[in-house]
Design a protein around this motif. Structure first.
Motif, PDB file in Angstrom:
ATOM      1  N   ILE A  15       0.899  -1.054   0.020  1.00  0.00           N
ATOM      2  CA  ILE A  15      -0.011   0.062  -0.088  1.00  0.00           C
ATOM      3  C   ILE A  15       1.004   1.268   0.062  1.00  0.00           C
ATOM      4  N   ALA A  19       8.482   5.867  -2.587  1.00  0.00           N
ATOM      5  CA  ALA A  19      10.187   5.344  -2.742  1.00  0.00           C
ATOM      6  C   ALA A  19      10.034   3.829  -2.058  1.00  0.00           C
ATOM      7  N   ALA A  20       9.494   3.635  -0.996  1.00  0.00           N
ATOM      8  CA  ALA A  20       9.541   2.313  -0.542  1.00  0.00           C
ATOM      9  C   ALA A  20       8.955   1.233  -1.359  1.00  0.00           C
ATOM     10  N   SER A  56      17.759  16.231  -4.810  1.00  0.00           N
ATOM     11  CA  SER A  56      18.785  16.341  -5.573  1.00  0.00           C
ATOM     12  C   SER A  56      20.138  15.642  -4.832  1.00  0.00           C
ATOM     13  N   ALA A 153      -6.333   3.703  -0.196  1.00  0.00           N
ATOM     14  CA  ALA A 153      -6.552   2.745   0.742  1.00  0.00           C
ATOM     15  C   ALA A 153      -7.222   3.492   1.952  1.00  0.00           C
ATOM     16  N   THR A 188       2.931   4.209   2.945  1.00  0.00           N
ATOM     17  CA  THR A 188       1.906   5.121   2.665  1.00  0.00           C
ATOM     18  C   THR A 188       2.952   6.441   3.171  1.00  0.00           C
ATOM     19  N   GLY A 189       3.903   6.509   3.719  1.00  0.00           N
ATOM     20  CA  GLY A 189       4.661   7.786   4.006  1.00  0.00           C
ATOM     21  C   GLY A 189       4.138   8.201   5.423  1.00  0.00           C
ATOM     22  N   TRP A 208       6.572  21.762   3.401  1.00  0.00           N
ATOM     23  CA  TRP A 208       7.792  21.104   2.792  1.00  0.00           C
ATOM     24  C   TRP A 208       7.550  19.519   2.560  1.00  0.00           C
ATOM     25  N   SER A 210       5.068  16.255   1.500  1.00  0.00           N
ATOM     26  CA  SER A 210       4.094  16.099   0.680  1.00  0.00           C
ATOM     27  C   SER A 210       2.809  16.299   1.420  1.00  0.00           C
ATOM     28  N   PHE A 212      -0.077  15.266   0.327  1.00  0.00           N
ATOM     29  CA  PHE A 212      -0.857  14.295   0.042  1.00  0.00           C
ATOM     30  C   PHE A 212      -0.431  13.235   0.807  1.00  0.00           C
ATOM     31  N   MET A 220      -4.832   3.728   9.676  1.00  0.00           N
ATOM     32  CA  MET A 220      -5.457   2.370   9.383  1.00  0.00           C
ATOM     33  C   MET A 220      -4.632   1.425  10.283  1.00  0.00           C
ATOM     34  N   HIS A 358      12.631  11.315   8.942  1.00  0.00           N
ATOM     35  CA  HIS A 358      13.368  12.311   9.575  1.00  0.00           C
ATOM     36  C   HIS A 358      13.220  12.445  11.141  1.00  0.00           C
ATOM     37  N   ALA A 379       7.738  -0.041   5.832  1.00  0.00           N
ATOM     38  CA  ALA A 379       8.765   0.341   5.643  1.00  0.00           C
ATOM     39  C   ALA A 379       8.694   2.216   5.289  1.00  0.00           C
TER      40      ALA A 379
HETATM   41  C1  FAD Z   1      10.475  18.159  -0.224  1.00  0.00           C
HETATM   42  C2  FAD Z   1      11.330  16.683   0.154  1.00  0.00           C
HETATM   43  C3  FAD Z   1      12.442  16.495  -0.234  1.00  0.00           C
HETATM   44  C4  FAD Z   1      13.269  15.473   0.226  1.00  0.00           C
HETATM   45  N1  FAD Z   1      14.498  15.400  -0.307  1.00  0.00           N
HETATM   46  C5  FAD Z   1      15.199  14.424   0.021  1.00  0.00           C
HETATM   47  C6  FAD Z   1      16.694  14.421  -0.543  1.00  0.00           C
HETATM   48  O1  FAD Z   1      17.116  15.366  -0.999  1.00  0.00           O
HETATM   49  N2  FAD Z   1      17.334  13.144  -0.192  1.00  0.00           N
HETATM   50  C7  FAD Z   1      16.734  12.128   0.511  1.00  0.00           C
HETATM   51  O2  FAD Z   1      17.424  11.117   0.729  1.00  0.00           O
HETATM   52  N3  FAD Z   1      15.543  12.171   0.977  1.00  0.00           N
HETATM   53  C8  FAD Z   1      14.595  13.399   0.714  1.00  0.00           C
HETATM   54  N4  FAD Z   1      13.580  13.480   1.239  1.00  0.00           N
HETATM   55  C9  FAD Z   1      13.034  12.308   1.812  1.00  0.00           C
HETATM   56  C10 FAD Z   1      12.335  11.224   1.266  1.00  0.00           C
HETATM   57  O3  FAD Z   1      11.661  11.757  -0.214  1.00  0.00           O
HETATM   58  C11 FAD Z   1      11.543  10.453   1.945  1.00  0.00           C
HETATM   59  O4  FAD Z   1      12.135   9.716   3.117  1.00  0.00           O
HETATM   60  C12 FAD Z   1      10.901   9.176   1.219  1.00  0.00           C
HETATM   61  O5  FAD Z   1      10.522   9.309  -0.073  1.00  0.00           O
HETATM   62  C13 FAD Z   1      10.140   7.982   1.977  1.00  0.00           C
HETATM   63  O6  FAD Z   1       9.580   7.225   1.184  1.00  0.00           O
HETATM   64  P1  FAD Z   1       8.374   6.536   1.467  1.00  0.00           P
HETATM   65  O7  FAD Z   1       7.931   5.677   0.283  1.00  0.00           O
HETATM   66  O8  FAD Z   1       8.105   6.234   2.871  1.00  0.00           O
HETATM   67  O9  FAD Z   1       7.042   7.698   1.262  1.00  0.00           O
HETATM   68  P2  FAD Z   1       6.708   8.206  -0.013  1.00  0.00           P
HETATM   69  O10 FAD Z   1       7.759   8.304  -1.163  1.00  0.00           O
HETATM   70  O11 FAD Z   1       6.270   9.755   0.083  1.00  0.00           O
HETATM   71  O12 FAD Z   1       5.584   7.525  -0.802  1.00  0.00           O
HETATM   72  C14 FAD Z   1       4.358   7.206   0.039  1.00  0.00           C
HETATM   73  C15 FAD Z   1       3.524   6.885  -0.885  1.00  0.00           C
HETATM   74  O13 FAD Z   1       2.193   6.344  -0.504  1.00  0.00           O
HETATM   75  C16 FAD Z   1       1.097   7.037  -1.262  1.00  0.00           C
HETATM   76  N5  FAD Z   1      -0.023   6.941  -0.385  1.00  0.00           N
HETATM   77  C17 FAD Z   1      -0.305   7.643   0.916  1.00  0.00           C
HETATM   78  N6  FAD Z   1      -1.534   7.566   1.087  1.00  0.00           N
HETATM   79  C18 FAD Z   1      -2.121   6.603   0.680  1.00  0.00           C
HETATM   80  C19 FAD Z   1      -3.328   5.934   0.587  1.00  0.00           C
HETATM   81  N7  FAD Z   1      -3.972   6.193   1.502  1.00  0.00           N
HETATM   82  N8  FAD Z   1      -3.597   4.724  -0.130  1.00  0.00           N
HETATM   83  C20 FAD Z   1      -2.679   4.448  -1.195  1.00  0.00           C
HETATM   84  N9  FAD Z   1      -1.408   5.136  -1.363  1.00  0.00           N
HETATM   85  C21 FAD Z   1      -1.185   6.190  -0.632  1.00  0.00           C
HETATM   86  C22 FAD Z   1       1.446   8.427  -1.584  1.00  0.00           C
HETATM   87  O14 FAD Z   1       0.557   8.867  -2.671  1.00  0.00           O
HETATM   88  C23 FAD Z   1       2.976   8.067  -2.079  1.00  0.00           C
HETATM   89  O15 FAD Z   1       3.103   7.531  -3.456  1.00  0.00           O
HETATM   90  C24 FAD Z   1      12.721  14.661   1.056  1.00  0.00           C
HETATM   91  C25 FAD Z   1      11.287  14.535   1.114  1.00  0.00           C
HETATM   92  C26 FAD Z   1      10.509  15.914   0.826  1.00  0.00           C
HETATM   93  C27 FAD Z   1       9.148  16.043   1.521  1.00  0.00           C
END
Ligand code: FAD
Length: 432
Positions: A15, A19-20, A56, A153, A188-189, A208, A210, A212, A220, A358, A379
């Protein structure tokens, strides 16, 4: 309004296709091409979550002078000791392999004359990451996983205390989805929008993290009874005002000093006050807030006199991550206003965010990335305990989770087969 219900079954449900989630899908299908993998993503995997606009740098990487153990020591120091050693260490061991993997998929990583990725700061390397999300999304698609884009979800399905799937609805056509799975990975971040936004009125969504990533995965889990950890450890970013661009690039890479409205560098003052300890990221934020409170704001990063070649590199880097900062710094009118010189850039603190990459907050997980609910794994930013995780750490955690989930899925299949055999014994038929 719900117009239709779609029921789907799979082995492994992911879900969140950020990134993950994208890396998890590829890992699962590469390890077992027969595995039925579904990714449920509320936006589109090509541009979703934190990486949607590009980045970057990769901020978790073992540069040649670093080991997994030194990375752990660094994380402990940066978080004043509030960190899970087991999670941080196991993640650190996976970092470079996952960065190499994504580089092989097409992520450009500049290298030095020895062939090492260009270092940006401690455990951080430079990348050209504007297209990082389409690169990940396309790989997830090509892996053979079924990608359900635009499905939001909303809840986990439980049977006898085990998570056996999830529900969601299409944000485009009102269809309701019920996906059953042998194991579920939540990616889901974190959560933005929980606290009053720093920006007023119509600009409130300019934050800063996302906007969304609403914390739906956390909600959940909480509703299903999963244990959470460290929600008091939030992340408050220090950012370029209005552009909301990260300040680390200017502070670390360009060596820009933080100055107050009187033009005084102020970190040193608090550096003394902290008894000679090196300033941490959070100290740079706290010192800025203290200056504001004392009436010496606004505060700035002083870019006057910085190396022009490095400065132009920074402006290009912002194009991959925070284009509005690049526009601000490239604006001719801006230079004209400041006598043709790069002037100080105003900085400010944002609102707090709840995220595990973070900050420390999120699902409590064990070293296998299992939550406290059987069948449910977590994750990336939704999982707590490892504050120096960032994008590359999210990939590392996803891979660790999937390896353990595959064993879990196989164990579930055996249970199913055994149950079927039992049923067959009583009915005289065998369904496999
Ligand atoms: C502006 C910004 C700059 C960053 N810069 C850097 C950097 O330079 N270097 C670095 O290493 N890290 C950086 N980070 C941190 C990095 O982007 C995150 O730590 C990483 O993306 C986390 O991965 P994740 O998969 O947990 O979350 P995300 O990559 O955010 O993925 C979460 C996904 O879940 C989806 N989702 C959420 N809720 C639901 C739902 N209810 N149902 C279905 N899907 C859902 C979202 O749409 C999204 O696609 C940055 C973060 C931000 C916000």
């Amino acid at each position: 309004m719900i117009r239709e219900t779609v029921e789907v079954a799979c082995d492994l449900l992911i879900i969140g296709g950020g990134a993950a989630g994208c890396v998890a899908a590829v890992e699962a299908r590469e390890r077992d091409p027969n595995l039925r993998v579904i990714v449920m993503e509320k936006a589109h995997v090509y541009r979703s979550g934190c990486l949607a606009a590009g980045i970057s740098a990769l901020n978790a990487y073992l540069t040649p002078d670093e080991t997994a153990e030194s990375f752990l020591r660094y994380a402990i120091r940066e978080t004043v000791g509030v960190v899970r050693d087991d999670l941080t260490l196991s993640m650190a061991h996976e970092l470079n392999a996952q960065v190499k993997r994504v580089e092989d998929w097409g992520l450009p990583i500049p290298r030095d004359e020895l062939g090492n990725p260009l270092k940006r700061g401690r455990a951080s390397i430079k990348i050209f990451g504007e297209r990082i999300k389409p690169i990940l999304g396309k790989r997830a698609e090509a892996s053979g996983a079924t990608i359900l884009n635009r499905i939001n979800a909303t809840g986990l399905a439980l049977r006898n205390g085990r998570v056996v799937g999830a529900y969601g609805f299409s944000v485009r056509d009102g269809r309701f989805y019920a996906v059953s799975a042998k194991a579920v990975l939540l990616c889901t971040g974190g959560a933005s929008g929980l606290y009053r936004p720093s920006n007023p009125g119509g600009a409130a969504h300019r934050m800063w993290y996302s906007p969304f990533n609403t914390g739906a995965g956390l909600a959940m889990g909480i509703r299903a009874g999963a244990e959470m950890t460290s929600f008091e450890f939030r992340f408050i970013p220090l950012r370029v005002k209005d552009a909301i661009a990260p300040t680390g690039e200017m502070a670390q890479w360009l060596g820009a000093k933080q100055i107050n409205a009187l033009g005084e560098p102020y970190l040193e003052k608090y550096y003394q006050h902290l008894g000679g300890k090196r300033m941490l990221t959070q100290d740079r934020l706290y010192a800025t807030l203290l200056e504001y409170r004392a009436g010496r704001g606004p505060c700035y990063l002083d870019l006057r006199g910085v190396n022009p070649r490095k400065l132009s590199g920074t402006i290009s880097a912002y194009l991959s991550m925070a284009p509005s900062a690049a526009m601000l710094m490239s604006d001719e009118a801006y230079y004209a206003r400041h006598g043709g010189e790069m002037a100080p850039v105003e900085i400010t603190g944002g609102e707090p965010h709840v995220l595990g990459g973070h900050g420390l907050s999120g699902f409590w997980i064990d070293a296998n990335r299992r939550t406290s609910l059987p069948g449910l794994y977590a994750a990336g930013d939704v999982a707590g305990g490892t504050p120096k995780k960032y994008a590359s750490g999210a990939w590392a955690e996803a891979v660790i989770a999937v390896r353990n989930m595959i064993e879990d899925v196989r164990a579930q299949s055996e249970v199913e087969i055994r149950n079927d055999k039992k049923a067959a014994g009583s009915q005289g038929i065998l369904r496999l």
